[in-house]
Design an enzyme around this catalytic site. Structure first.
Site, mmCIF file in Angstrom:
data_model
loop_
_atom_site.group_PDB
_atom_site.id
_atom_site.type_symbol
_atom_site.label_atom_id
_atom_site.label_comp_id
_atom_site.label_asym_id
_atom_site.label_seq_id
_atom_site.Cartn_x
_atom_site.Cartn_y
_atom_site.Cartn_z
ATOM 1 N N ARG A 68 0.841 -1.205 0.000
ATOM 2 C CA ARG A 68 0.000 0.000 0.000
ATOM 3 C C ARG A 68 0.873 1.251 0.000
ATOM 4 O O ARG A 68 0.426 2.339 -0.335
ATOM 5 C CB ARG A 68 -0.995 -0.013 1.164
ATOM 6 N N ASP A 128 -6.845 20.301 -13.063
ATOM 7 C CA ASP A 128 -7.212 19.051 -13.728
ATOM 8 C C ASP A 128 -6.778 19.181 -15.187
ATOM 9 O O ASP A 128 -7.376 19.926 -15.959
ATOM 10 C CB ASP A 128 -8.726 18.828 -13.597
ATOM 11 N N LYS A 176 -8.150 8.428 -19.340
ATOM 12 C CA LYS A 176 -8.454 9.060 -20.609
ATOM 13 C C LYS A 176 -7.230 9.036 -21.548
ATOM 14 O O LYS A 176 -6.797 7.978 -21.929
ATOM 15 C CB LYS A 176 -8.996 10.463 -20.358
ATOM 16 N N TYR A 236 -15.658 18.740 -14.342
ATOM 17 C CA TYR A 236 -16.105 17.350 -14.530
ATOM 18 C C TYR A 236 -17.200 17.031 -13.522
ATOM 19 O O TYR A 236 -17.100 17.411 -12.358
ATOM 20 C CB TYR A 236 -14.894 16.424 -14.359
#
Ligand SMILES: *Cc1c(COP(=O)(O)O)cnc(C)c1O
Length: 363
Positions: free
Chosen positions: A51, A173, A198, A102
């Site tokens: 992790r 972003d 994306k 978004y």
């Protein structure tokens, strides 16, 4: 872990995409990053539990960091990266964000505001004066440019300067522009956020996200907080997804170049199409939004009639997708009902045009 310390640092983006994040050149070693599937490591090494770190993450983070000019962290999704970046705002802090950010970013901001954990001011991010006016007392400015799906473009350097004058952290972003077109850290932003799902991965086969922090004192402090957030909140990326994303990223410049060339041709032709009321295209990138004559129903009929294009959400893959965004209930009501978002892929542009033109005429 897998860092090639001899990597030259004065390369163009195309060369970085191909060469960054490779293993050290040791005789007999593989040329690609390892796919390390393990939850734990033999004690007394640099990392003892997965992790906290994984060599496949490090390879991806080295490549993305080199491309954006900062230090990257991979997350389980773009939204996990959004959540981590928003955790940089203090409890009851003020966040200024685009009206047309978004829709997932809008949803999490709405939830945090409803819970009284943040004060959120939504602004037209392309209206610099309006953003600056909203910045008084702000702790964090969230920039998205171009916005999804309205394709508004922000003046990033001007917004960064105004936010920093007021002591606010700037997160950008950069999913739509990609680091090939826009490098917000070079414009002074503190943190870049990506939906790696994306353009970066580019093949619609993974969901993944990332943050990249600036090589500044403030950037390094934010990096420590983001890394801590990822470690304890646990929204960590799978090594397989991370490996696929790095594999996809190797050709991003080629994909984006072709998709952008296709998008420019389609945007131009759609501007003269009798079934199209309005075209939104910022002049770069591979996403074009159109408003179809005949309202939401006509837009739905176009989505249903395409054959080479696929009616599906998401964007940034090699295949062309079309979606009426208002079919998503969380999309702002200021997004027109008849707006179709076109994610232009790398197919033959004449085939794409014929299919879309036929679907528009039928509708
Ligand atoms: C898709 C997207 C996100 C969310 O990323 P996921 O990988 O779907 O979690 C955030 N910002 C933008 C601009 C996006 O397009």
């Amino acid at each position: 872990m897998g860092v090639d310390a001899t990597h030259p640092d004065d390369l163009a983006p195309a060369s970085l995409l191909v060469s960054a994040g490779r293993p050290p050149r040791v005789p007999g070693a593989g040329v690609n990053a390892p796919l390390e599937l393990t939850s734990t490591y033999v004690a007394d090494g640099e990392v003892n539990y997965a992790r906290a770190g994984n060599p496949t993450w490090t390879a991806f983070e080295d490549a993305l960091g080199a491309l954006e000019g900062g230090t990257a962290l991979v997350f389980a999704s773009g939204m996990a990266a959004v959540a981590a970046a928003l955790s940089l705002a203090p409890e009851r802090g003020v966040v200024v964000a685009p009206t047309h950010a978004y829709n997932g970013t809008g949803s999490i901001l709405g939830d945090l505001a409803d819970a009284g954990r943040l004060e959120v001011r939504r602004v037209d991010i392309s209206d610099t004066a309006a953003v600056v006016a909203a910045l008084d007392g702000a702790d964090l400015l969230w920039v998205e440019s171009p916005t999804n799906p309205m394709l508004e473009v922000a003046d990033v350097p001007a917004l960064v300067a105004a936010a920093h004058e007021r002591g606010a952290v700037v997160v950008c972003d950069n999913t739509f522009a990609t680091p090939l077109v826009q490098q917000p850290l070079a414009d002074g932003a503190d943190v870049v956020m990506h939906s790696v799902t994306k353009f970066l991965s580019g093949h619609s086969d993974v969901v993944l996200g990332a943050t990249v922090t600036a090589p500044t004192g403030r950037g390094r402090a934010l990096q420590d907080r983001l890394a801590h957030h990822r470690l304890i909140h646990g929204a960590i990326a799978g090594p397989v997804e991370t490996w696929l994303a790095l594999r996809g990223m190797r050709t991003m410049h080629l994909r984006v170049e072709r998709a952008t060339a296709n998008a420019a041709v389609l945007a131009e032709r759609l501007g003269g199409h009798p079934a199209v009321e309005r075209v939104r295209y910022p002049g770069f990138g591979a996403v074009v939004s159109i408003e179809v004559c005949g309202g939401a129903e006509a837009a739905e009929r176009v989505s249903a009639a395409v054959r080479l294009w696929t009616h599906a959400t998401s964007l940034g893959g090699v295949e062309s997708l079309v979606e009426r965004r208002r079919r998503i209930s969380t999309e702002p009501l200021t997004v027109p009902e008849n707006l179709l978002r076109l994610s232009v892929g790398v197919e033959d542009v004449e085939d794409l045009w014929r299919d879309l033109d036929r679907a528009l005429r039928q509708a």
